[in-house]
Design an enzyme around this catalytic site. Structure first.
Site, PDB file in Angstrom:
ATOM      1  N   HIS A 230       0.829  -1.203   0.000  1.00 45.48           N
ATOM      2  CA  HIS A 230       0.000   0.000   0.000  1.00 45.48           C
ATOM      3  C   HIS A 230       0.863   1.252   0.000  1.00 45.48           C
ATOM      4  O   HIS A 230       2.058   1.204   0.268  1.00 45.48           O
ATOM      5  CB  HIS A 230      -0.963   0.018   1.195  1.00 45.48           C
ATOM      6  CG  HIS A 230      -0.324   0.347   2.504  1.00 45.48           C
ATOM      7  ND1 HIS A 230      -0.903   1.203   3.414  1.00 45.48           N
ATOM      8  CD2 HIS A 230       0.850  -0.039   3.058  1.00 45.48           C
ATOM      9  CE1 HIS A 230      -0.106   1.310   4.474  1.00 45.48           C
ATOM     10  NE2 HIS A 230       0.957   0.563   4.280  1.00 45.48           N
TER      11      HIS A 230
ATOM     12  N   CYS B 120       4.006   5.067   5.544  1.00 41.81           N
ATOM     13  CA  CYS B 120       4.130   3.846   6.327  1.00 41.81           C
ATOM     14  C   CYS B 120       5.568   3.343   6.274  1.00 41.81           C
ATOM     15  O   CYS B 120       6.247   3.488   5.258  1.00 41.81           O
ATOM     16  CB  CYS B 120       3.189   2.777   5.761  1.00 41.81           C
ATOM     17  SG  CYS B 120       3.214   1.219   6.672  1.00 41.81           S
TER      18      CYS B 120
ATOM     19  N   GLN C 126      -6.958  -2.532  10.109  1.00 39.77           N
ATOM     20  CA  GLN C 126      -8.171  -1.756  10.346  1.00 39.77           C
ATOM     21  C   GLN C 126      -9.238  -2.213   9.349  1.00 39.77           C
ATOM     22  O   GLN C 126      -8.941  -2.564   8.217  1.00 39.77           O
ATOM     23  CB  GLN C 126      -7.876  -0.265  10.185  1.00 39.77           C
ATOM     24  CG  GLN C 126      -6.947   0.253  11.285  1.00 39.77           C
ATOM     25  CD  GLN C 126      -6.558   1.706  11.070  1.00 39.77           C
ATOM     26  OE1 GLN C 126      -7.401   2.538  10.757  1.00 39.77           O
ATOM     27  NE2 GLN C 126      -5.279   2.000  11.228  1.00 39.77           N
TER      28      GLN C 126
ATOM     29  N   SER D   2      -5.526   5.776  10.078  1.00 41.88           N
ATOM     30  CA  SER D   2      -4.115   6.090   9.811  1.00 41.88           C
ATOM     31  C   SER D   2      -3.947   7.163   8.740  1.00 41.88           C
ATOM     32  O   SER D   2      -2.950   7.874   8.722  1.00 41.88           O
ATOM     33  CB  SER D   2      -3.376   4.835   9.346  1.00 41.88           C
ATOM     34  OG  SER D   2      -3.419   3.861  10.354  1.00 41.88           O
TER      35      SER D   2
ATOM     36  N   HIS E  31      -5.196   5.550   1.770  1.00 43.33           N
ATOM     37  CA  HIS E  31      -4.333   4.528   1.160  1.00 43.33           C
ATOM     38  C   HIS E  31      -4.789   4.218  -0.258  1.00 43.33           C
ATOM     39  O   HIS E  31      -5.969   4.352  -0.567  1.00 43.33           O
ATOM     40  CB  HIS E  31      -4.449   3.175   1.890  1.00 43.33           C
ATOM     41  CG  HIS E  31      -4.416   3.210   3.360  1.00 43.33           C
ATOM     42  ND1 HIS E  31      -3.337   2.728   4.077  1.00 43.33           N
ATOM     43  CD2 HIS E  31      -5.316   3.620   4.282  1.00 43.33           C
ATOM     44  CE1 HIS E  31      -3.585   2.857   5.374  1.00 43.33           C
ATOM     45  NE2 HIS E  31      -4.777   3.384   5.529  1.00 43.33           N
TER      46      HIS E  31
END
Length: 121
Positions: free
Chosen positions: A13, A71, A89, A112, A115
């Site tokens: 991702h 990330c 998640q 977060s 994505h």
């Protein structure tokens, strides 16, 4: 130990964090200055441009992930490795399981950030 690989998926991702992200720091922005000043709309715009470059063949997913993803998986070209249900998640998990291998998601929102996900296995 029994393997549960048949129930697992593998994905890469690109994560762009923004003002609404639960943790406003990343390997790229340890102080969180850029993230704090990035709106969700701006993060989505960045991701849409990256996604377009991938889909059009102008850039490779792994290359963009290692340059732009917030990330720590960026160091592996965005690769998260295999994971099963309940490990990510919920919106991320649902989007990943809905993809076919080598398919690219649309924008996925989580706590977060935003994505794009490529299912790799």
């Amino acid at each position: 130990m029994a393997s549960t690989t048949s129930n697992q998926v593998r994905a890469s991702h690109i994560l762009i964090k923004h003002q609404g992200s639960r943790r406003k720091a990343s390997w790229k922005d340890p102080e969180g200055r850029v993230i704090t000043n990035t709106t969700r709309d701006s993060a989505v715009s960045q991701l849409k441009a990256l996604r377009e470059d991938i889909v059009s063949g102008k850039a490779k997913f792994e290359d963009l992930a290692s340059r732009f993803s917030d990330c720590s998986s960026a160091k592996r070209g965005g690769d998260l490795g295999p994971f099963g249900r309940g490990q990510m998640q919920k919106p991320f998990e649902e989007a990943t399981y809905a993809l076919k291998v080598s398919e690219l998601s649309d924008i996925v929102d989580t706590d977060s950030g935003v994505h794009i996900i490529m299912r790799t296995g």
